[in-house]
Scaffold this active site. Structure first.
Site, PDB file in Angstrom:
ATOM      1  CE1 TYR A   1      66.793 -46.121  38.587  1.00 14.81           C
ATOM      2  CE2 TYR A   1      67.149 -43.768  38.887  1.00 14.81           C
ATOM      3  CZ  TYR A   1      66.428 -44.913  39.153  1.00 14.81           C
ATOM      4  OH  TYR A   1      65.349 -44.848  39.996  1.00 14.81           O
TER       5      TYR A   1
ATOM      6  CG  HIS B   1      61.688 -48.617  42.023  1.00 12.35           C
ATOM      7  ND1 HIS B   1      62.894 -48.575  41.398  1.00 12.35           N
ATOM      8  CD2 HIS B   1      61.370 -47.320  42.257  1.00 12.35           C
ATOM      9  CE1 HIS B   1      63.291 -47.321  41.240  1.00 12.35           C
ATOM     10  NE2 HIS B   1      62.376 -46.530  41.767  1.00 12.35           N
TER      11      HIS B   1
ATOM     12  CG  ASP C   1      63.504 -51.491  48.864  1.00 15.43           C
ATOM     13  OD1 ASP C   1      62.790 -52.252  48.189  1.00 15.43           O
ATOM     14  OD2 ASP C   1      64.200 -50.591  48.348  1.00 15.43           O
TER      15      ASP C   1
ATOM     16  CB  THR D   1      68.297 -48.608  40.743  1.00 13.97           C
ATOM     17  OG1 THR D   1      68.641 -48.063  42.013  1.00 13.97           O
ATOM     18  CG2 THR D   1      66.845 -49.034  40.743  1.00 13.97           C
TER      19      THR D   1
ATOM     20  CE1 TYR E   1      58.607 -38.891  42.316  1.00 20.23           C
ATOM     21  CE2 TYR E   1      59.089 -37.728  44.362  1.00 20.23           C
ATOM     22  CZ  TYR E   1      59.511 -38.479  43.284  1.00 20.23           C
ATOM     23  OH  TYR E   1      60.842 -38.822  43.173  1.00 20.23           O
TER      24      TYR E   1
ATOM     25  CE  LYS F   1      66.310 -49.321  45.926  1.00 20.81           C
ATOM     26  NZ  LYS F   1      65.394 -48.806  44.908  1.00 20.81           N
TER      27      LYS F   1
HETATM   28  C1  LIG Z   1      59.301 -40.867  46.219  1.00 20.34           C
HETATM   29  C2  LIG Z   1      60.182 -42.020  45.866  1.00 20.34           C
HETATM   30  C3  LIG Z   1      61.308 -41.812  45.063  1.00 20.34           C
HETATM   31  C4  LIG Z   1      62.156 -42.879  44.771  1.00 20.34           C
HETATM   32  N1  LIG Z   1      63.290 -42.650  44.041  1.00 20.34           N
HETATM   33  C5  LIG Z   1      64.170 -43.664  43.835  1.00 20.34           C
HETATM   34  C6  LIG Z   1      65.411 -43.419  43.170  1.00 20.34           C
HETATM   35  O1  LIG Z   1      65.724 -42.294  42.790  1.00 20.34           O
HETATM   36  N2  LIG Z   1      66.234 -44.478  42.980  1.00 20.34           N
HETATM   37  C7  LIG Z   1      65.929 -45.747  43.416  1.00 20.34           C
HETATM   38  O2  LIG Z   1      66.712 -46.671  43.232  1.00 20.34           O
HETATM   39  N3  LIG Z   1      64.764 -45.990  44.057  1.00 20.34           N
HETATM   40  C8  LIG Z   1      63.887 -44.982  44.279  1.00 20.34           C
HETATM   41  N4  LIG Z   1      62.714 -45.244  44.956  1.00 20.34           N
HETATM   42  C9  LIG Z   1      62.455 -46.602  45.480  1.00 20.34           C
HETATM   43  C10 LIG Z   1      63.001 -46.732  46.898  1.00 20.34           C
HETATM   44  O3  LIG Z   1      64.402 -46.718  46.930  1.00 20.34           O
HETATM   45  C11 LIG Z   1      62.546 -48.056  47.544  1.00 20.34           C
HETATM   46  O4  LIG Z   1      62.857 -49.120  46.701  1.00 20.34           O
HETATM   47  C12 LIG Z   1      61.056 -48.093  47.880  1.00 20.34           C
HETATM   48  O5  LIG Z   1      60.578 -46.817  48.219  1.00 20.34           O
HETATM   49  C13 LIG Z   1      60.805 -49.063  49.032  1.00 20.34           C
HETATM   50  O6  LIG Z   1      59.454 -49.164  49.328  1.00 20.34           O
HETATM   51  P1  LIG Z   1      58.749 -48.349  50.527  1.00 20.34           P
HETATM   52  O7  LIG Z   1      58.641 -46.947  50.072  1.00 20.34           O
HETATM   53  O8  LIG Z   1      57.425 -49.003  50.675  1.00 20.34           O
HETATM   54  O9  LIG Z   1      59.616 -48.463  51.740  1.00 20.34           O
HETATM   55  C14 LIG Z   1      61.851 -44.187  45.251  1.00 20.34           C
HETATM   56  C15 LIG Z   1      60.713 -44.377  46.039  1.00 20.34           C
HETATM   57  C16 LIG Z   1      59.885 -43.318  46.354  1.00 20.34           C
HETATM   58  C17 LIG Z   1      58.686 -43.563  47.252  1.00 20.34           C
END
Ligand SMILES: Cc1cc2nc3c(=O)[nH]c(=O)nc-3n(C[C@H](O)[C@H](O)[C@H](O)COP(=O)(O)O)c2cc1C
Length: 411
Positions: free
Chosen positions: A140, A287, A318, A166, A35, A263
């Protein structure tokens, strides 16, 4: 002897984010690790998020006094200890008991902001109260707009500093490696069920005594009794709104008096629309490679975005940040801050708050060492003249933009 990453249990023996990742891989059941880990479809964008850093090399300066070094910056009018923060990751409670509080506490102790996902298993009010520090709230734009309005009201009352919307999730990305672990939605196959039994440490930490953690912020959105993962996942899928537009951002802008961040921007035209919509900051993001496979990395578009909107809003980004050197490259290209996703989630998964704190500490130390080795004592002085970007040769427009910018900052 073969080289091996550290995979024991002592987070202080982790020397890199990769060590924490390996520790996380061992502690978590396969379905949890997948996940976190996986990306959409062929994971092209997931790979790009890492590969892009290999195309940027440093041009260090020598014989510069770097006895005193500073990586502290100002973000939204306040000092932050480092040019990065913890970004939103949903369902952190699956990795470690009360994962959201553990992450937020690690961020507060390190003097960096924490962005709470709206898909958290601890209520936003509790996170703010228990962790302290600077907490931002990610949302969201659900179809039920009253829920978004209510979440904004709750955030204001709780002392949340910024709202992060987001916008890259109008529909769900297709994460196939994740899907393969299930017979049908949310029902693990037998292989994974046996695998869970092989992780008693995780089971006693996360599942005992109440079973799978429940979502804590979405109560008003979900039908009564549906805060379970299953109920929430079905409802949230239906609640994602593909008709989302910049008008909705303007609607939120009128509603939310504090800092507003979008975002999911990936390019200069949308960055300019964000300026027009009156937002205070953007996060360039795909993302974590989990949505549109084949999308560019945020680093690919950072220079052109900075050239267009610098000074008009905060430019954050990111995707793939695992080293202090990655963060320094983004800052040199003009980023105001970097958001961490998996890096701190690995730390959390390896050892709760202490693991997340270790991830932050590793990155802070790497940023500090990087500044020293670059011959740059203050991160505020870091600019494109410290970089050689091989990819620039393939994109002449960026070469021009880059050198024009350097000329301005050098003047
Ligand atoms: C396990 C997981 C859950 C995530 N859940 C959200 C979320 O709830 N809302 C959101 O805007 N981004 C979510 N993201 C995206 C992160 O905010 C971010 O954009 C992304 O992880 C950045 O890449 P990196 O993991 O390589 O640093 C999630 C990412 C992961 C890995």
């Amino acid at each position: 002897m073969k080289r091996r990453l550290y995979s024991g249990r002592d987070v202080n023996r982790a020397h890199s984010i990769d060590d924490l990742r390996e520790m996380a891989r061992r502690r978590l059941p396969n379905f949890c690790f997948e996940y976190i880990e996986g990306g959409a479809e062929d994971e092209t964008t997931l790979r790009r998020n890492r590969n892009v850093f290999d195309e940027i090399a440093f041009l260090p300066r020598t014989l510069v006094n770097v006895e005193h070094r500073s990586q502290s910056r100002t973000l939204f009018g306040q000092r932050v200890a480092s040019p990065f923060m913890i970004g939103p990751t949903g369902y952190s409670g699956l990795m470690y008991r009360e994962g959201d509080v553990q992450l937020a506490s690690a961020a507060a102790a390190a003097g960096i902001p924490f962005v709470l996902s709206n898909a958290s298993t601890i209520a936003l009010e509790d996170v703010v109260q228990r962790a302290g520090g600077r907490v931002w709230m990610q949302v969201y734009m659900y179809r039920t707009r009253e829920f978004v309005a209510k979440l904004a009201q709750r955030s204001l009352a709780a002392g949340i500093e910024a709202l992060v919307v987001t916008t890259d999730s109008a529909v769900f990305g297709k994460r196939e490696w994740d899907l393969r672990n299930y017979i049908k939605p949310l029902m693990l196959d037998w292989r994974n069920r046996f695998d869970v039994l092989g992780h008693p440490r995780w089971m006693s930490n996360v599942l005992w005594p109440s079973g799978m953690p429940r979502f804590a912020n979405l109560g008003d959105l979900l039908p009564p009794g549906q805060t379970s993962v299953k109920g929430a996942t079905i409802t949230l899928g239906q609640q994602l709104d593909p008709s989302l537009s910049w008008d909705d951002i303007r609607w939120l802008r009128d509603l939310w008096p504090k800092r507003l961040v979008v975002k999911g921007v990936l390019g200069a035209p949308d960055a300019l629309r964000a300026v027009e919509a009156g937002v205070d900051g953007i996060v360039l993001s795909n993302h974590g490679g989990r949505q549109l496979d084949g999308a560019v990395s945020a680093m690919d578009v950072l220079p052109e975005v900075v050239d267009q909107v610098r000074g008009r809003l905060a430019v954050m980004l990111d995707g793939g940040f695992r080293r202090g050197s990655d963060i320094l490259k983004a800052v040199a290209l003009g980023a105001d801050a970097v958001l961490l996703g998996r890096a701190t989630t690995y730390g959390l998964s390896a050892g709760g708050q202490r693991g997340a704190a270790r991830a932050i500490q590793i990155l802070q130390t790497e940023v500090d060492r990087g500044l020293g080795l670059l011959g740059c004592s203050d991160i505020a002085a870091l600019d494109r003249s410290y970089l050689r970007w091989h990819a620039l040769s393939a994109a002449p427009a960026l070469v021009y933009a880059g050198s024009a910018h350097d000329a301005v900052t050098a003047a």
